[in-house]
Design a protein around this motif. Structure first.
Motif, PDB file in Angstrom:
ATOM      1  N   LEU A   1       1.596   1.755  -0.430  1.00  0.00           N
ATOM      2  CA  LEU A   1       0.640   2.552  -0.687  1.00  0.00           C
ATOM      3  C   LEU A   1       1.459   4.034  -0.782  1.00  0.00           C
ATOM      4  N   CYS A   2       1.168   5.050  -1.550  1.00  0.00           N
ATOM      5  CA  CYS A   2       1.749   6.500  -1.249  1.00  0.00           C
ATOM      6  C   CYS A   2       0.909   7.376  -1.704  1.00  0.00           C
ATOM      7  N   TRP A   3       1.031   8.619  -0.973  1.00  0.00           N
ATOM      8  CA  TRP A   3       0.263   9.816  -1.269  1.00  0.00           C
ATOM      9  C   TRP A   3       0.900  10.811  -2.029  1.00  0.00           C
ATOM     10  N   LEU A   4       0.536  11.196  -3.223  1.00  0.00           N
ATOM     11  CA  LEU A   4       1.200  12.562  -4.095  1.00  0.00           C
ATOM     12  C   LEU A   4       0.112  13.462  -3.996  1.00  0.00           C
ATOM     13  N   GLU A   5       0.827  14.656  -3.586  1.00  0.00           N
ATOM     14  CA  GLU A   5       0.307  16.049  -3.586  1.00  0.00           C
ATOM     15  C   GLU A   5       0.602  16.593  -4.847  1.00  0.00           C
TER      16      GLU A   5
ATOM     17  N   LEU B   1       2.384  20.742 -11.917  1.00  0.00           N
ATOM     18  CA  LEU B   1       2.991  19.520 -12.036  1.00  0.00           C
ATOM     19  C   LEU B   1       4.217  19.158 -10.934  1.00  0.00           C
ATOM     20  N   ARG B   2       4.484  20.094  -9.833  1.00  0.00           N
ATOM     21  CA  ARG B   2       5.198  19.663  -8.704  1.00  0.00           C
ATOM     22  C   ARG B   2       4.657  18.619  -8.081  1.00  0.00           C
ATOM     23  N   VAL B   3       5.468  17.657  -7.467  1.00  0.00           N
ATOM     24  CA  VAL B   3       4.817  16.434  -6.955  1.00  0.00           C
ATOM     25  C   VAL B   3       5.571  16.211  -5.705  1.00  0.00           C
ATOM     26  N   GLU B   4       4.849  16.152  -4.508  1.00  0.00           N
ATOM     27  CA  GLU B   4       5.396  15.874  -3.317  1.00  0.00           C
ATOM     28  C   GLU B   4       4.998  14.358  -2.924  1.00  0.00           C
ATOM     29  N   ARG B   5       5.618  13.346  -2.530  1.00  0.00           N
ATOM     30  CA  ARG B   5       5.446  12.128  -2.179  1.00  0.00           C
ATOM     31  C   ARG B   5       5.614  11.578  -0.792  1.00  0.00           C
ATOM     32  N   THR B   6       4.467  11.092  -0.236  1.00  0.00           N
ATOM     33  CA  THR B   6       4.619  10.547   1.115  1.00  0.00           C
ATOM     34  C   THR B   6       4.089   9.054   1.020  1.00  0.00           C
ATOM     35  N   GLU B   7       5.006   8.337   1.511  1.00  0.00           N
ATOM     36  CA  GLU B   7       4.924   6.963   1.623  1.00  0.00           C
ATOM     37  C   GLU B   7       3.965   6.525   2.836  1.00  0.00           C
TER      38      GLU B   7
END
Length: 245
Positions: free
Chosen positions: A152-156, A161-167
Motif C-alpha cells: 500500500l502507498c499513500w499519495l498526497e 500535480l505535485r505528488v508526495e508518496r509514503t509507503e
C-alpha cells in the motif's frame, strides 16, 4: 413503483472509440467522467438541456499491457475516480496510475512497483491543513493505492500535480495477499483494506505506533488461495456511447 426509464428523455454522449468501462458523476459541478477501453477518460458537462465534451485525457499504457493485450487499441482501464474536492481524477492500468486535473489538461503518471488493483481518494478534506494557508492554496488531496503484491502507498496530490508518496509498510501482510478494495473517509481516521481471503485490515496512515493495524476475519473463505478479482477484470459495458436520462 419506479418509473419506466425507457420513457425518459435520453442524451447520447458519443466520442469513445471502444467499449465504455466506467461512468462517475461529480454532481456538484454537473460533470460526468467516463473511461473506456480506447485508453481515454472523457469529461462531460451535463445540464438539463445540454451535454458537452469538456476534456479528453489519454492514459499512459505500460509495456506489459501493450504486449499482453490481444486486441489493437484496447486497454483494460480501471474505473475513473474523483477526488474529494472534485479537482482531480484518477484511474490505473497495470503498473501505471494516471492522475489528471479537472480544470485543464495537466496529467501525472505515477509508476508502481507492482500492478495496481485498487485505489481510494479520501472522502473529506485533510483536517491537518493550516486554516490560514488554506485561503492562499488548496490542501493536497490524499489517495490510497493498493497493489497486487499486497503493498500500500499513500499519495498526497496538489492541484498542480505535485505528488508526495509514503509507503505504508506497517500495513503489509506477510502472507502477501493481493488487495481487492479500499475505503478511506478521512486522513485522521481509519481506512479499510479488503482481501480475497475474506479478511479486512483496519489501519491509519499516521499515528500507527499508537494505533496498530487490526485484521478482521469478516468473511471466511474455504479453499485455495484466491487470485485478484479486481475492477479491471469485471464485465465492461458493450456500447461505445453513454446514455444520460
Amino acid at each position: 413503483m419506479a418509473g419506466d426509464l425507457r420513457k425518459c428523455p435520453i442524451k447520447k454522449l458519443e466520442g469513445h472509440q471502444n467499449r465504455v468501462s466506467s461512468c462517475s458523476w461529480n454532481a456538484e459541478q454537473g460533470l460526468l467522467a467516463t473511461g473506456a477501453q480506447d485508453g481515454t477518460v472523457r469529461l462531460w458537462a451535463i445540464t438539463p438541456n445540454t451535454a458537452e465534451l469538456q476534456h479528453t485525457h489519454t492514459c499512459s499504457v505500460s509495456e506489459d499491457a501493450q504486449s499482453s493485450d490481444g486486441s489493437m487499441g484496447s486497454h483494460l482501464l480501471s474505473a475513473v475516480s474523483w477526488s474529494a474536492e472534485g479537482t482531480l481524477l484518477a484511474a490505473f492500468q497495470n503498473k501505471l496510475l494516471n492522475i489528471w486535473t479537472v480544470n485543464g489538461t495537466q496529467a501525472h503518471i505515477e509508476a508502481q512497483s507492482s500492478w495496481v488493483t485498487a485505489l481510494s481518494w479520501v472522502q473529506t478534506s485533510t483536517p491537518f491543513f493550516n486554516q490560514e494557508a488554506c485561503s492562499q492554496v488548496s490542501p493536497p488531496e490524499s489517495l490510497l493505492v493498493g497493489r497486487l503484491d499486497g503493498t500500500l502507498c499513500w499519495l498526497e496530490v496538489t492541484d498542480d500535480l505535485r505528488v508526495e508518496r509514503t509507503e505504508l509498510t506497517h500495513c503489509y501482510r506477510k502472507e502477501g495477499w493481493s488487495i481487492n478494495c479500499l475505503a478511506w473517509y478521512s486522513v485522521d481516521k481509519t481506512f479499510a483494506v479488503g482481501y480475497p481471503d475474506g479478511k479486512i485490515l483496519l489501519a491509519t496512515a499516521e499515528n500507527y505506533e499508537t494505533d496498530p493495524p487490526i485484521l478482521l476475519t469478516a468473511f471466511p473463505v474455504i479453499g485455495e488461495k484466491n487470485h485478484f478479482f479486481g475492477p479491471v477484470e469485471m464485465g465492461f459495458f458493450v456500447n461505445r456511447w453513454v446514455e444520460v436520462t
